[in-house]
Write a protein that holds these residues in place. Structure first.
Motif, PDB file in Angstrom:
ATOM      1  N   ARG A 298       1.485   8.451   8.238  1.00 24.53           N
ATOM      2  CA  ARG A 298       0.324   8.399   6.842  1.00 24.53           C
ATOM      3  C   ARG A 298       0.802   8.905   5.195  1.00 24.53           C
ATOM      4  NH1 ARG A 298      -3.805  11.643   9.045  1.00 24.53           N
ATOM      5  NH2 ARG A 298      -4.257  12.516   6.710  1.00 24.53           N
ATOM      6  N   ALA A 299       0.023   7.688   4.353  1.00 25.09           N
ATOM      7  CA  ALA A 299       0.670   7.941   3.536  1.00 25.09           C
ATOM      8  C   ALA A 299       1.774   9.447   2.572  1.00 25.09           C
ATOM      9  CB  ALA A 299       0.347   7.497   2.367  1.00 25.09           C
ATOM     10  N   ASN A 300       1.240  10.287   2.983  1.00 24.66           N
ATOM     11  CA  ASN A 300       1.991  11.767   2.164  1.00 24.66           C
ATOM     12  C   ASN A 300       2.983  12.077   2.846  1.00 24.66           C
ATOM     13  OD1 ASN A 300       0.778  12.788   4.853  1.00 24.66           O
ATOM     14  ND2 ASN A 300      -0.441  14.262   4.557  1.00 24.66           N
ATOM     15  N   GLU A 301       2.856  11.452   4.040  1.00 22.82           N
ATOM     16  CA  GLU A 301       5.144  11.638   5.076  1.00 22.82           C
ATOM     17  C   GLU A 301       5.850  11.432   3.775  1.00 22.82           C
ATOM     18  OE1 GLU A 301       8.062  13.013   7.700  1.00 22.82           O
ATOM     19  OE2 GLU A 301       5.775  13.748   6.708  1.00 22.82           O
TER      20      GLU A 301
ATOM     21  N   PHE B 177      -6.272   9.059  10.989  1.00 20.30           N
ATOM     22  CA  PHE B 177      -5.370   8.496  10.609  1.00 20.30           C
ATOM     23  C   PHE B 177      -7.443   6.898  11.392  1.00 20.30           C
ATOM     24  CE2 PHE B 177      -1.379   9.451  12.738  1.00 20.30           C
ATOM     25  CZ  PHE B 177      -0.766   8.529  11.182  1.00 20.30           C
TER      26      PHE B 177
ATOM     27  N   GLU C 289       0.396   3.947   2.159  1.00 16.47           N
ATOM     28  CA  GLU C 289       0.726   3.518   3.464  1.00 16.47           C
ATOM     29  C   GLU C 289       2.012   2.836   4.025  1.00 16.47           C
ATOM     30  OE1 GLU C 289      -3.046   4.977   2.268  1.00 16.47           O
ATOM     31  OE2 GLU C 289      -1.827   2.862   3.006  1.00 16.47           O
TER      32      GLU C 289
ATOM     33  N   GLY D 140       2.201   1.836   8.221  1.00 15.09           N
ATOM     34  CA  GLY D 140       1.459   2.358   8.170  1.00 15.09           C
ATOM     35  C   GLY D 140       0.311   2.722   8.284  1.00 15.09           C
ATOM     36  N   SER D 141      -0.652   4.099   8.269  1.00 11.69           N
ATOM     37  CA  SER D 141      -1.852   3.939   8.685  1.00 11.69           C
ATOM     38  C   SER D 141      -2.790   4.866   7.569  1.00 11.69           C
ATOM     39  CB  SER D 141      -1.134   4.738  10.148  1.00 11.69           C
ATOM     40  OG  SER D 141      -2.925   4.984  10.475  1.00 11.69           O
ATOM     41  N   ARG D 142      -3.242   4.505   7.567  1.00 12.98           N
ATOM     42  CA  ARG D 142      -4.165   5.296   6.363  1.00 12.98           C
ATOM     43  C   ARG D 142      -5.384   6.876   7.189  1.00 12.98           C
ATOM     44  NH1 ARG D 142      -9.464   3.667   4.069  1.00 12.98           N
ATOM     45  NH2 ARG D 142      -9.728   1.254   5.613  1.00 12.98           N
TER      46      ARG D 142
ATOM     47  N   SER E 161       0.713  -0.908   0.443  1.00 10.58           N
ATOM     48  CA  SER E 161      -0.297   0.133   0.015  1.00 10.58           C
ATOM     49  C   SER E 161       0.890   1.469  -0.327  1.00 10.58           C
ATOM     50  CB  SER E 161      -1.312  -0.013   1.566  1.00 10.58           C
ATOM     51  OG  SER E 161      -0.242   0.266   2.247  1.00 10.58           O
TER      52      SER E 161
ATOM     53  N   ALA F 226       5.592   4.855   2.604  1.00  8.69           N
ATOM     54  CA  ALA F 226       5.889   5.574   3.099  1.00  8.69           C
ATOM     55  C   ALA F 226       6.408   5.232   4.552  1.00  8.69           C
ATOM     56  CB  ALA F 226       4.136   6.883   4.011  1.00  8.69           C
ATOM     57  N   ALA F 227       5.816   4.503   5.049  1.00 12.05           N
ATOM     58  CA  ALA F 227       6.817   3.938   6.506  1.00 12.05           C
ATOM     59  C   ALA F 227       7.520   3.761   5.898  1.00 12.05           C
ATOM     60  CB  ALA F 227       5.819   2.843   7.110  1.00 12.05           C
TER      61      ALA F 227
END
Length: 291
Positions: free
Chosen positions: A136-139, A115, A14, A105-107, A12, A17-18
């Motif tokens: 978060r994915a935007n990170e 979150f 997320e 990751g967290s959506r 994903s 991103a993680a």
């Protein structure tokens, strides 16, 4: 110290991103990054389930692709990959036990709902005493100087009436590594008989405010002595801790919250403040377990 960072990836945005956040953290600490994929495949009998060979091939391809992307961006990063066939929360918690930190990751669904923590993230937070960071994915899309974490402040919420050594140790060490400011927030509530309506007494309010400030300074003094180069902005104020952390955390690089270690076999207990911050904060959130 266990000298590794673990990141869970699942294909994903997320999870990616993680992995990117964890790579920057591993570089910051000078430790290897371990990318982990764990998945338990099940479906109703009417649906076809991928064979074990297909699942293993997909997981290995995911891990290899993610590792290659991180190595391309961070040539000096030491990356390892590992996949598990089994319950994700249990496998990730097991990896976390031997690590400095686990990153998941967290959506997010926008600024209101924030979150969606998910059962795996909640279970890992509850099962391990190691720091868990939710991203978060935007990170992953944020550009950082030199490919490392940004230079914005860290925000930590403390309750001076409870043990907070683990929380402050993590926050001060992280701020020292990043050479950034550390904003420390302690929220307190007025006793009901002096806080509302005709019963409100401004003199009592002022006395409680002075006491709260003094308690916070006393708690922070040994840590400021230990980390004299960390710039500290400390504030004790009346209000709900989660609300203030979410509001102030919009401009932070990382929000640090605590959760009490509960040895109950029923449910995942992370506390109302950590729960609210995890579900609504925009910044990555580090959850630190403490007695």
């Amino acid at each position: 110290m266990n000298n590794r960072i673990v990141a869970g990836v699942d294909g994903s945005a997320e999870g990616l991103a993680a992995a990117h956040w964890a790579a920057r953290e591993a570089l910051l600490r000078g430790v290897p990054l371990h990318l982990v994929h764990a998945e338990e495949w099940s479906s109703p009998r009417s649906l076809a389930v991928p064979t074990s060979e297909v699942r293993r091939h997909w997981a290995q391809a995911l891990l290899t692709e993610t590792a290659d992307e991180l190595r391309a961006r961070h040539p000096e990063l030491d990356v390892h990959v590992r996949s598990f066939d089994g319950r994700p929360a249990a496998e990730l918690s097991g990896m976390a036990a031997g690590s400095d930190m686990i990153v998941l990751g967290s959506r997010g669904l926008g600024t209101v709902t924030g979150f969606i923590l998910g059962s795996v993230g909640m279970a890992v937070i509850q099962a391990t005493v190691r720091p868990v960071v939710m991203v978060r994915a935007n990170e992953a899309a944020v550009l950082h100087p030199d490919g490392r974490h940004g230079a914005r402040e860290l925000l930590v919420g403390v309750d001076t009436s409870r043990p907070c050594e683990a929380l402050l140790a993590f926050a001060f060490e992280e701020a020292a590594r990043r050479a950034c400011a550390l904003h420390i927030l302690h929220n307190w509530s007025l006793p009901p008989l002096v806080g509302y309506g005709a019963a409100y007494d401004p003199r009592v309010h002022a006395q409680l405010e002075v006491s709260a400030d003094a308690s916070l300074r006393d708690v922070l003094a040994p840590w400021q002595d230990k980390y004299p180069d960390v710039g500290v902005i400390a504030r004790a104020s009346v209000g709900h801790a989660a609300t203030e952390l979410i509001r102030m955390g919009s401009g932070a690089d990382l929000i640090v919250v605590g959760r009490r270690i509960r040895r109950s076999s029923v449910g995942a207990h992370i506390g109302p403040v950590a729960h609210a911050v995890l579900h609504h904060a925009k910044a990555p959130v580090a959850v630190i377990a403490h007695e």
